[in-house]
Design a protein around this motif. Structure first.
Motif, PDB file in Angstrom:
ATOM      1  N   GLN A   1       0.875  -1.161   0.000  1.00  8.39           N
ATOM      2  CA  GLN A   1       0.000   0.000   0.000  1.00  8.39           C
ATOM      3  C   GLN A   1       0.918   1.217   0.000  1.00  8.39           C
ATOM      4  O   GLN A   1       1.831   1.297   0.830  1.00  8.39           O
ATOM      5  CB  GLN A   1      -0.890   0.029   1.246  1.00  8.39           C
ATOM      6  N   VAL A   2       0.692   2.118  -0.940  1.00 14.07           N
ATOM      7  CA  VAL A   2       1.427   3.378  -0.915  1.00 14.07           C
ATOM      8  C   VAL A   2       0.437   4.489  -0.593  1.00 14.07           C
ATOM      9  O   VAL A   2      -0.729   4.449  -1.000  1.00 14.07           O
ATOM     10  CB  VAL A   2       2.183   3.668  -2.236  1.00 14.07           C
ATOM     11  N   VAL A   3       0.912   5.438   0.168  1.00 17.88           N
ATOM     12  CA  VAL A   3       0.093   6.566   0.608  1.00 17.88           C
ATOM     13  C   VAL A   3       0.883   7.827   0.322  1.00 17.88           C
ATOM     14  O   VAL A   3       2.063   7.920   0.675  1.00 17.88           O
ATOM     15  CB  VAL A   3      -0.205   6.474   2.130  1.00 17.88           C
ATOM     16  N   PHE A   4       0.240   8.792  -0.341  1.00 17.67           N
ATOM     17  CA  PHE A   4       0.913  10.056  -0.622  1.00 17.67           C
ATOM     18  C   PHE A   4      -0.096  11.190  -0.604  1.00 17.67           C
ATOM     19  O   PHE A   4      -1.291  10.979  -0.807  1.00 17.67           O
ATOM     20  CB  PHE A   4       1.706  10.008  -1.932  1.00 17.67           C
TER      21      PHE A   4
ATOM     22  N   ILE B   1      -3.982  10.115  -1.202  1.00 19.88           N
ATOM     23  CA  ILE B   1      -4.341   8.927  -1.979  1.00 19.88           C
ATOM     24  C   ILE B   1      -3.734   7.680  -1.332  1.00 19.88           C
ATOM     25  O   ILE B   1      -2.610   7.730  -0.837  1.00 19.88           O
ATOM     26  CB  ILE B   1      -3.788   9.044  -3.424  1.00 19.88           C
ATOM     27  N   HIS B   2      -4.489   6.584  -1.382  1.00 13.57           N
ATOM     28  CA  HIS B   2      -4.002   5.262  -0.998  1.00 13.57           C
ATOM     29  C   HIS B   2      -4.070   4.375  -2.233  1.00 13.57           C
ATOM     30  O   HIS B   2      -5.080   4.368  -2.934  1.00 13.57           O
ATOM     31  CB  HIS B   2      -4.914   4.614   0.058  1.00 13.57           C
TER      32      HIS B   2
ATOM     33  N   ASN C   1      -7.856   4.813  -3.987  1.00  9.52           N
ATOM     34  CA  ASN C   1      -8.904   5.684  -3.431  1.00  9.52           C
ATOM     35  C   ASN C   1      -8.236   6.704  -2.532  1.00  9.52           C
ATOM     36  O   ASN C   1      -7.046   6.624  -2.247  1.00  9.52           O
ATOM     37  CB  ASN C   1      -9.944   4.864  -2.667  1.00  9.52           C
ATOM     38  N   GLY C   2      -8.993   7.666  -2.110  1.00  9.72           N
ATOM     39  CA  GLY C   2      -8.455   8.683  -1.225  1.00  9.72           C
ATOM     40  C   GLY C   2      -9.485   9.749  -0.955  1.00  9.72           C
ATOM     41  O   GLY C   2     -10.684   9.563  -1.194  1.00  9.72           O
TER      42      GLY C   2
ATOM     43  N   VAL D   1      -7.258  -4.658   3.863  1.00 10.47           N
ATOM     44  CA  VAL D   1      -6.653  -3.422   3.361  1.00 10.47           C
ATOM     45  C   VAL D   1      -7.519  -2.839   2.250  1.00 10.47           C
ATOM     46  O   VAL D   1      -7.750  -1.625   2.195  1.00 10.47           O
ATOM     47  CB  VAL D   1      -5.203  -3.659   2.878  1.00 10.47           C
ATOM     48  N   TYR D   2      -8.027  -3.694   1.367  1.00 12.36           N
ATOM     49  CA  TYR D   2      -8.920  -3.255   0.291  1.00 12.36           C
ATOM     50  C   TYR D   2     -10.133  -2.527   0.877  1.00 12.36           C
ATOM     51  O   TYR D   2     -10.480  -1.429   0.427  1.00 12.36           O
ATOM     52  CB  TYR D   2      -9.373  -4.462  -0.535  1.00 12.36           C
ATOM     53  N   LYS D   3     -10.763  -3.133   1.864  1.00 18.85           N
ATOM     54  CA  LYS D   3     -11.954  -2.513   2.488  1.00 18.85           C
ATOM     55  C   LYS D   3     -11.594  -1.189   3.155  1.00 18.85           C
ATOM     56  O   LYS D   3     -12.352  -0.226   3.084  1.00 18.85           O
ATOM     57  CB  LYS D   3     -12.584  -3.475   3.497  1.00 18.85           C
ATOM     58  N   TYR D   4     -10.446  -1.153   3.808  1.00 17.90           N
ATOM     59  CA  TYR D   4      -9.997   0.084   4.451  1.00 17.90           C
ATOM     60  C   TYR D   4      -9.845   1.199   3.416  1.00 17.90           C
ATOM     61  O   TYR D   4     -10.322   2.323   3.615  1.00 17.90           O
ATOM     62  CB  TYR D   4      -8.670  -0.160   5.171  1.00 17.90           C
ATOM     63  N   ILE D   5      -9.207   0.892   2.294  1.00 21.64           N
ATOM     64  CA  ILE D   5      -8.999   1.899   1.257  1.00 21.64           C
ATOM     65  C   ILE D   5     -10.320   2.281   0.601  1.00 21.64           C
ATOM     66  O   ILE D   5     -10.570   3.454   0.330  1.00 21.64           O
ATOM     67  CB  ILE D   5      -7.967   1.400   0.219  1.00 21.64           C
ATOM     68  N   ALA D   6     -11.187   1.318   0.383  1.00 22.05           N
ATOM     69  CA  ALA D   6     -12.486   1.596  -0.242  1.00 22.05           C
ATOM     70  C   ALA D   6     -13.335   2.533   0.619  1.00 22.05           C
ATOM     71  O   ALA D   6     -14.147   3.292   0.092  1.00 22.05           O
ATOM     72  CB  ALA D   6     -13.233   0.290  -0.496  1.00 22.05           C
ATOM     73  N   ASN D   7     -13.131   2.510   1.922  1.00 21.63           N
ATOM     74  CA  ASN D   7     -13.948   3.314   2.847  1.00 21.63           C
ATOM     75  C   ASN D   7     -13.235   4.556   3.362  1.00 21.63           C
ATOM     76  O   ASN D   7     -13.481   5.000   4.483  1.00 21.63           O
ATOM     77  CB  ASN D   7     -14.396   2.437   4.029  1.00 21.63           C
ATOM     78  N   GLN D   8     -12.378   5.139   2.545  1.00 20.38           N
ATOM     79  CA  GLN D   8     -11.611   6.305   2.975  1.00 20.38           C
ATOM     80  C   GLN D   8     -12.486   7.483   3.415  1.00 20.38           C
ATOM     81  O   GLN D   8     -12.213   8.104   4.432  1.00 20.38           O
ATOM     82  CB  GLN D   8     -10.659   6.758   1.862  1.00 20.38           C
ATOM     83  N   GLU D   9     -13.502   7.790   2.646  1.00 16.01           N
ATOM     84  CA  GLU D   9     -14.342   8.944   2.988  1.00 16.01           C
ATOM     85  C   GLU D   9     -14.961   8.769   4.369  1.00 16.01           C
ATOM     86  O   GLU D   9     -14.957   9.694   5.190  1.00 16.01           O
ATOM     87  CB  GLU D   9     -15.447   9.165   1.938  1.00 16.01           C
ATOM     88  N   GLU D  10     -15.492   7.573   4.643  1.00  9.59           N
ATOM     89  CA  GLU D  10     -16.114   7.295   5.939  1.00  9.59           C
ATOM     90  C   GLU D  10     -15.069   7.322   7.051  1.00  9.59           C
ATOM     91  O   GLU D  10     -15.292   7.889   8.114  1.00  9.59           O
ATOM     92  CB  GLU D  10     -16.805   5.926   5.878  1.00  9.59           C
ATOM     93  N   HIS D  11     -13.929   6.737   6.792  1.00  7.64           N
ATOM     94  CA  HIS D  11     -12.855   6.693   7.787  1.00  7.64           C
ATOM     95  C   HIS D  11     -12.421   8.103   8.190  1.00  7.64           C
ATOM     96  O   HIS D  11     -12.189   8.375   9.367  1.00  7.64           O
ATOM     97  CB  HIS D  11     -11.663   5.908   7.228  1.00  7.64           C
TER      98      HIS D  11
END
Length: 153
Positions: free
Chosen positions: A11-14, A56-57, A50-51, A112-122
């Motif tokens: 997972q890359v995050v920037f 972005i993730h 997503n992000g 990790v997929y679910k975490y990234i998919a739910n970025q707005e909610e997180h």
């Protein structure tokens, strides 16, 4: 061994420079699509991108012949050029220097997929700065909190 076999998930995050909220809903899907395509063009495999408006993730399968730094140079450089060439933000667009890269085993990919998919909610509960710092803590990455993020001038 006559072939090379690999299974490397990262997972890359920037972040947007100065963590400005420049990725609007109007162009977000276009930007995410461009980033996903750029990852694939390197020979890596995009799993999800997503992000939010300021970061972005990307979850991807890394091709063993490309370094993470080379991948990110392509993704960040070409995506910012695309964003600027197509005027997808009100002002000149830049990514913040640097990125986080975190590895995962296959058994963690769904989570990790679910975490990234739910970025707005997180991010209704936790801002990006706190999220990123928690990643660094979780993976025992030594860092100086004063130097992790570029501040507004």
């Amino acid at each position: 061994m006559s072939n090379t076999f690999h299974q490397v998930y990262i997972q890359v995050v920037f972040a947007v420079k100065y963590r400005e909220a420049l990725i609007t809903d109007e162009y977000k899907s276009k930007i995410l699509g461009v980033i996903g395509n750029l990852i694939n063009e390197t020979g890596c495999k995009t799993i999800i991108v997503n992000g939010t408006e300021d970061h972005i993730h990307c979850l991807l399968a890394l091709k063993p012949t490309i370094s993470v730094s080379d991948l990110m140079k392509v993704v960040k450089g070409k995506s910012s050029k695309f964003i600027n060439d197509h005027q997808l933000t009100k002002h000149r667009f830049e990514w913040q220097e640097g990125y986080g890269a975190f590895s995962y085993s296959k058994s963690h990919i769904d989570a990790v997929y679910k975490y990234i998919a739910n970025q707005e909610e997180h991010h209704k509960k936790q801002n990006f700065k706190d999220e990123y710092s928690s990643f660094l803590d979780k993976y025992n990455v030594t860092f100086d909190k004063r130097c992790v993020f570029e501040n507004l001038i």
